[in-house]
Motif scaffolding. Sequence first.
Motif, PDB file in Angstrom:
ATOM      1  N   ARG A 262       1.042  -1.310  -0.122  1.00 30.50           N
ATOM      2  CA  ARG A 262      -0.152   0.141   0.022  1.00 30.50           C
ATOM      3  C   ARG A 262       0.926   1.085  -0.188  1.00 30.50           C
ATOM      4  N   ALA A 263       1.435   1.373  -1.155  1.00 33.18           N
ATOM      5  CA  ALA A 263       2.615   2.432  -1.417  1.00 33.18           C
ATOM      6  C   ALA A 263       2.014   3.817  -1.728  1.00 33.18           C
ATOM      7  N   ALA A 264       2.695   4.937  -0.996  1.00 33.60           N
ATOM      8  CA  ALA A 264       1.961   6.224  -1.624  1.00 33.60           C
ATOM      9  C   ALA A 264       2.759   6.714  -2.942  1.00 33.60           C
ATOM     10  N   THR A 265       2.242   7.423  -3.537  1.00 31.90           N
ATOM     11  CA  THR A 265       2.715   8.146  -4.983  1.00 31.90           C
ATOM     12  C   THR A 265       4.062   9.066  -4.466  1.00 31.90           C
ATOM     13  N   SER A 266       4.752   9.078  -5.768  1.00 34.91           N
ATOM     14  CA  SER A 266       6.014  10.069  -5.416  1.00 34.91           C
ATOM     15  C   SER A 266       6.981   9.431  -4.357  1.00 34.91           C
ATOM     16  N   SER A 267       7.008   8.355  -3.682  1.00 35.80           N
ATOM     17  CA  SER A 267       7.977   7.791  -2.920  1.00 35.80           C
ATOM     18  C   SER A 267       9.408   7.684  -3.397  1.00 35.80           C
TER      19      SER A 267
ATOM     20  N   ASP B  86       2.236  -9.524  20.788  1.00 42.19           N
ATOM     21  CA  ASP B  86       1.264  -8.942  21.924  1.00 42.19           C
ATOM     22  C   ASP B  86       1.347  -7.294  21.962  1.00 42.19           C
ATOM     23  N   SER B  87       2.562  -6.839  21.787  1.00 43.98           N
ATOM     24  CA  SER B  87       2.574  -5.710  21.711  1.00 43.98           C
ATOM     25  C   SER B  87       2.036  -4.634  20.525  1.00 43.98           C
ATOM     26  N   LEU B  88       1.950  -5.632  19.273  1.00 44.38           N
ATOM     27  CA  LEU B  88       1.061  -4.905  18.176  1.00 44.38           C
ATOM     28  C   LEU B  88      -0.210  -5.051  18.408  1.00 44.38           C
ATOM     29  N   LYS B  89      -0.772  -6.224  19.002  1.00 47.55           N
ATOM     30  CA  LYS B  89      -2.115  -6.214  19.208  1.00 47.55           C
ATOM     31  C   LYS B  89      -2.603  -5.205  20.387  1.00 47.55           C
ATOM     32  N   SER B  90      -1.716  -4.709  21.144  1.00 49.73           N
ATOM     33  CA  SER B  90      -2.106  -3.782  22.121  1.00 49.73           C
ATOM     34  C   SER B  90      -2.323  -2.514  21.653  1.00 49.73           C
ATOM     35  N   LEU B  91      -1.943  -2.219  20.414  1.00 53.26           N
ATOM     36  CA  LEU B  91      -2.030  -1.158  19.637  1.00 53.26           C
ATOM     37  C   LEU B  91      -3.225  -1.158  18.377  1.00 53.26           C
ATOM     38  N   GLY B  92      -3.867  -2.376  18.501  1.00 52.86           N
ATOM     39  CA  GLY B  92      -4.940  -2.702  17.550  1.00 52.86           C
ATOM     40  C   GLY B  92      -4.253  -2.975  16.259  1.00 52.86           C
ATOM     41  N   ILE B  93      -3.073  -3.376  16.226  1.00 54.76           N
ATOM     42  CA  ILE B  93      -2.417  -3.788  14.769  1.00 54.76           C
ATOM     43  C   ILE B  93      -2.167  -5.117  14.625  1.00 54.76           C
ATOM     44  N   ASP B  94      -2.516  -5.740  13.466  1.00 53.06           N
ATOM     45  CA  ASP B  94      -2.524  -7.152  13.202  1.00 53.06           C
ATOM     46  C   ASP B  94      -1.403  -7.675  13.037  1.00 53.06           C
ATOM     47  N   PRO B  95      -0.754  -8.478  13.946  1.00 52.43           N
ATOM     48  CA  PRO B  95       0.521  -9.186  13.740  1.00 52.43           C
ATOM     49  C   PRO B  95       1.010  -9.857  12.669  1.00 52.43           C
ATOM     50  N   THR B  96      -0.128 -10.610  12.098  1.00 49.69           N
ATOM     51  CA  THR B  96       0.052 -11.329  11.068  1.00 49.69           C
ATOM     52  C   THR B  96      -0.238 -10.649   9.550  1.00 49.69           C
ATOM     53  N   GLY B  97      -0.539  -9.395   9.883  1.00 52.59           N
ATOM     54  CA  GLY B  97      -0.781  -8.385   8.575  1.00 52.59           C
ATOM     55  C   GLY B  97       0.345  -7.707   7.987  1.00 52.59           C
ATOM     56  N   PRO B  98       0.197  -7.122   6.788  1.00 54.49           N
ATOM     57  CA  PRO B  98       1.148  -6.412   6.081  1.00 54.49           C
ATOM     58  C   PRO B  98       1.660  -5.117   6.617  1.00 54.49           C
ATOM     59  N   LEU B  99       2.847  -4.483   6.345  1.00 53.84           N
ATOM     60  CA  LEU B  99       3.066  -3.048   6.766  1.00 53.84           C
ATOM     61  C   LEU B  99       4.057  -2.503   5.438  1.00 53.84           C
ATOM     62  N   THR B 100       3.554  -1.288   5.182  1.00 56.06           N
ATOM     63  CA  THR B 100       4.175  -0.614   4.289  1.00 56.06           C
ATOM     64  C   THR B 100       4.611   0.716   4.532  1.00 56.06           C
ATOM     65  N   VAL B 101       5.744   0.979   4.348  1.00 57.55           N
ATOM     66  CA  VAL B 101       6.348   2.209   4.824  1.00 57.55           C
ATOM     67  C   VAL B 101       7.063   3.080   3.439  1.00 57.55           C
ATOM     68  N   SER B 102       6.410   4.321   3.182  1.00 57.97           N
ATOM     69  CA  SER B 102       6.403   5.199   2.282  1.00 57.97           C
ATOM     70  C   SER B 102       7.209   6.371   2.747  1.00 57.97           C
ATOM     71  N   LEU B 103       8.448   6.584   1.961  1.00 63.16           N
ATOM     72  CA  LEU B 103       9.489   7.751   2.407  1.00 63.16           C
ATOM     73  C   LEU B 103       9.186   8.635   1.254  1.00 63.16           C
ATOM     74  N   ARG B 104       8.796   9.921   1.569  1.00 64.13           N
ATOM     75  CA  ARG B 104       8.603  11.047   0.529  1.00 64.13           C
ATOM     76  C   ARG B 104       9.301  12.190   0.918  1.00 64.13           C
ATOM     77  N   SER B 105       9.402  13.070   0.036  1.00 63.13           N
ATOM     78  CA  SER B 105      10.018  14.370   0.354  1.00 63.13           C
ATOM     79  C   SER B 105       9.414  15.122   1.226  1.00 63.13           C
ATOM     80  N   ASN B 106       8.012  14.872   1.521  1.00 62.85           N
ATOM     81  CA  ASN B 106       7.203  15.897   2.376  1.00 62.85           C
ATOM     82  C   ASN B 106       6.712  14.966   3.386  1.00 62.85           C
ATOM     83  N   GLY B 107       7.366  13.733   3.800  1.00 65.56           N
ATOM     84  CA  GLY B 107       7.083  13.197   4.894  1.00 65.56           C
ATOM     85  C   GLY B 107       7.207  11.648   4.967  1.00 65.56           C
TER      86      GLY B 107
END
Length: 469
Positions: free
Chosen positions: A17-22, A72-93
């Motif tokens: 789930r990648a942002a444009t212009s990354s 368990d630390s991910l679940k405590s944040l409401g995040i699915d530990p079996t799910g994906p994660l996508t980090v997009s680095l852009r010039s504006n953040g």
Amino acid sequence: MLSLVLAASLAAAPAPRAATSSGTVVHIPRLDALQGVTAFLDRAGQYAALLRPVVWFAELHPFLSLDPSQPDSLKSLGIDPTGPLTVSLRSNGRISCTRLTDPKLFQEKAAAVLISGSGKTEAKPTILNGVTRVLIPRESGGHAGYALKGQEACAFTTPSGGFVDDGQGAAMQKETSRLVGSPPKPDARLAQLPGAIYVLMPGRGMVVGMDGSATELRLEGTATQLPLPPFQTTGTSPYGTMKPEGMLFSRARVAPAGVSQAVASVRALIQQACPACPPAEVSSVSRAVAERLTGNVLVAVDSVKSRPSLRTPEGRFFAMRQAVAAEVMDAAAMKTALAPVAKFPGARALEDGYALDVKGGTLFVRLKGKQLVVGNDEAVVQALQTALPQGGAKLPHAVDFTVDPKRLASGLNQVSLMDVVSDQQLAGLFTVGLELGPLLARSERISGWLDSTSGGHRFSTLWTLPAAP
């Protein structure tokens, strides 16, 4: 049939789930599948603090602290530990997208952090087109927030914009809303690469998959813009039976269309080392040499010896004790092509070629049978000539390489702080030596391969640590 194969490939492909212009995108298909990579980085981090998992865990989310090694630390944040994660680095953040198990819990945890860094009393959400959105200014400058729809959330931060709203917060809110509003598109390139983590650099046409274990870190990727010549996919290398030795040992089968490019890079180095050599004649000799090469090449770097200083161009050129061997089509024709070297300034005739005395050292150009050997250290040139085998062998890849990390660490350690002060070009090497030198000194080997593809190159690297810590 082809359409079915393509459809199956896309169905199995990870979907960032990648942002444009990354500029860079990091995609983890499953947060709970990082054990191999973190096991390697745990060991490596004992000697290179930059590689410690806790360091890069901190980069996974703009404002929440994630630890994938603790589900368990991910679940405590409401995040699915079996799910994906996508980090997009852009010039504006930076944007980080995750799948949620408990959207309400995620909102509560996010609100607490956002409020604490904003001076506000609440992080009030708004809803637009079914997307829950939060945008809040930060006391340190810039904005932070998230967009949420169903079980998908994308959070963001923007860099400091001073006391004036530069509009980047609203732009990031719009982009995160778009990301959670539609399913991500599968990336077939990722399906072709093994990995628990993928790094994508869209501007460079590069995708790298990463996986590992406690003793190995494996990288495999594709690239469309590497500054390399095309390579032959099949054939026998005259250096196929040679045992890797020295700091760097690499064999390659350059395609006919890339031989001139490869020779040009060597010509540029020779011209740099011998500025008094007439450029027109150097270019003429390099063209004649290129026309008589088969494309089979061997690069051998024995070690680094800073003599007398890395602060001069000639000092840097002769610091790496190296030699290059290249197979020739016709030895007699190659001898004729090299004849003009005898008239270069500082040239001395040898029984099997020429020595070129230049500022800082001597270049050697020698011909042994159907092998042309060029180097900047007599001992390394002689050792390579002696080691050249009578027969060749097929290699599984167009290019292979082996690095002795201990010798590499020793070489990097020769770059001093005073060298950096005198020449900023050495700053990068100094930093690498400072950060990775201790780890390299305790590593077993680094090896890899590269092949040409229809759209560029495919490559692989394996970094190996000793079995026992």
